[in-house]
Design an enzyme around this catalytic site. Structure first.
Site, PDB file in Angstrom:
ATOM      1  N   ASP A 159       0.844  -1.199   0.000  1.00 39.02           N
ATOM      2  CA  ASP A 159       0.000   0.000   0.000  1.00 39.02           C
ATOM      3  C   ASP A 159       0.880   1.250   0.000  1.00 39.02           C
ATOM      4  O   ASP A 159       1.939   1.290   0.624  1.00 39.02           O
ATOM      5  CB  ASP A 159      -0.909  -0.013   1.230  1.00 39.02           C
ATOM      6  N   GLU A 162       2.253   2.684   3.176  1.00 42.39           N
ATOM      7  CA  GLU A 162       3.363   2.008   3.828  1.00 42.39           C
ATOM      8  C   GLU A 162       4.716   2.548   3.386  1.00 42.39           C
ATOM      9  O   GLU A 162       5.735   2.258   3.998  1.00 42.39           O
ATOM     10  CB  GLU A 162       3.308   0.499   3.525  1.00 42.39           C
ATOM     11  N   ASP A 194      -2.639  -3.681   4.177  1.00 38.65           N
ATOM     12  CA  ASP A 194      -1.374  -3.009   3.851  1.00 38.65           C
ATOM     13  C   ASP A 194      -0.531  -3.799   2.857  1.00 38.65           C
ATOM     14  O   ASP A 194       0.242  -3.207   2.097  1.00 38.65           O
ATOM     15  CB  ASP A 194      -0.556  -2.790   5.133  1.00 38.65           C
TER      16      ASP A 194
END
Length: 432
Positions: A159, A162, A194
């Site tokens: 993601d 992140e 994520d």
């Protein structure tokens, strides 16, 4: 080639609609509880595109119970009796009326055919760019993707949140560690989770492997529990359709000054693991160890899918659970990445049930299992309010949910939460 004439009924069941409107009006005037079912049945009848010929046939629609269907059949018998009597009195004028009606129909047909010819001669309008994109997206979702063994590779999706931070000068540790570990990855906006893994073929088709990772540092975990994001995120992860959810928890230094006691955070993680069989909790010492864990999971998926020569194909979310049974036969059904992205978006159209769950999760101490147990009994706030109204006393209403069993251990909701929910949904807001 002759043009095809299509006739669409505006009101397929005007007689039944008129009766329901009359009964609904009477129920509303007398404030009867049946008005809710009648309103639901009337809406379902208006939306149904085909003619219905009896109350029994109406039973396929939402809101039509046995009593309402019998009431329609009785009204229909009375209507046909009156119609047959009127038919005897009008037999003299039937022939002339029929001829006049046929003439009017022929005139309508000629007008429609003339308009259709004019439309065929006109140049079709060019679709806008937005309409073309929507049409392409719809066609893409309907297209079935098939990936034979050996035709795809596995890629880790990260993601964008992140790999970005408030301080742009900070080294992007996530990408740096993954590159050091030789993990094939790609940074992309994800609407849920994520990290996740996709299978991608040479044509660019992408299927999502049934594993999704939500990474949280200890201080972020404490913050999400305080503001209610923790339960809401768990609910969205459950709703995305992927059967294996991994909570990757990183220690924050010595785990001091987290905002909540460490014991409370560990208890929240244990509760998540015990209450949900599809959630796995993994703790790591630091960010590098977390990336090593993702590298290990990716290697295991490589063996499970690529090395095992497994064939993959696309399915819709309702078919996903059944498609997992094919996994042991050398093939497996998976979601398309585009479908997962669109269905999991925060602004996706939610059902009343899903909104009700998110609403309940905002209440203090109300976990996801408790919220789901309430919604399983009362699917909408309206049904819960009706149940409160049916109670004989205020005390009974406050204790309505106290004995409701929740979670795998089937523990009761309790008096305190039952009273809190009753107060939340029954107290009227008064402006100061």
């Amino acid at each position: 080639m002759e043009a095809r004439l299509e006739i669409k009924l505006e009101q397929p069941n005007p007689l039944f609609t008129r009766w329901l409107e009359r009964w609904l009006h009477e129920a509303e005037q007398r404030n009867r509880k049946s008005q809710h079912k009648l309103r639901q049945a009337l809406q379902a009848l208006r939306n149904y595109p085909l003619p219905l010929y009896s109350g029994r046939e109406c039973a396929v629609l939402r809101g039509f119970g046995t009593t309402l269907c019998q009431l329609i059949d009785e009204e229909l018998r009375q209507h046909r009796l009156l119609a047959s009597q009127a038919k005897l009195n009008m037999s003299a004028t039937a022939a002339s009326s029929s001829a006049e009606y046929q003439e009017q129909v022929q005139q309508v047909v000629k007008v429609v055919q003339r308009k259709q010819k004019q439309q065929q001669l006109q140049k079709p309008k060019k679709l806008t760019k937005k309409a073309q994109q929507e049409l392409a997206a719809a066609e893409e979702r309907e297209r079935v993707v098939h990936m034979p063994a050996g035709s795809y590779r596995i890629v880790l999706l990260v993601d964008t949140q992140e790999t970005s931070g408030k301080n742009k000068r900070i080294l992007d540790q996530t990408r740096s560690y993954l590159q050091t570990l030789n993990v094939e990855h790609e940074v992309r906006r994800l609407t849920v989770g994520d990290f996740l893994w996709i299978a991608r073929d040479a044509a660019g088709n992408e299927l999502v492997l049934p594993y999704i990772v939500e990474r949280k540092r200890m201080d972020d975990l404490a913050s999400s529990i305080r503001d209610g994001r923790f339960h809401e995120q768990k609910h969205r992860l459950h709703q995305c359709g992927l059967p294996h959810i991994i909570y990757l928890i990183e220690d924050y230094g010595d785990n001091e000054q987290l905002g909540l006691p460490l014991e409370s955070l560990l208890q929240a993680l244990v509760n998540s693991r015990v209450q949900s069989a599809d959630i796995q909790v993994v703790r790591c010492d630091n960010h590098y160890r977390s990336m090593c864990y993702l590298s290990g999971v990716g290697a295991a998926l490589q063996q499970l899918y690529v090395d095992a020569a497994k064939t993959l194909y696309s399915v819709d979310k309702p078919q996903l659970a059944r498609a997992q049974a094919d996994s042991c036969r050398g093939q497996e059904g998976l979601l398309k990445f585009r479908s997962l992205y669109e269905d999991s978006a925060r602004n996706a159209q939610l059902t009343v049930r899903e909104v009700f769950v998110q609403q309940l999760l905002q209440l203090h101490s109300l976990s996801l299992d408790r919220a789901l147990a309430i919604v399983e009994r009362y699917a909408t706030p309206r049904l819960l309010l009706d149940a409160y109204a049916a109670c004989q006393s205020e005390t009974e209403a406050r204790q309505l949910l106290a004995g409701l069993c929740c979670g795998p251990l089937q523990r009761p909701l309790g008096d305190k939460l039952s009273q809190c929910i009753h107060q939340f949904y029954t107290n009227e807001f008064k402006a100061g």
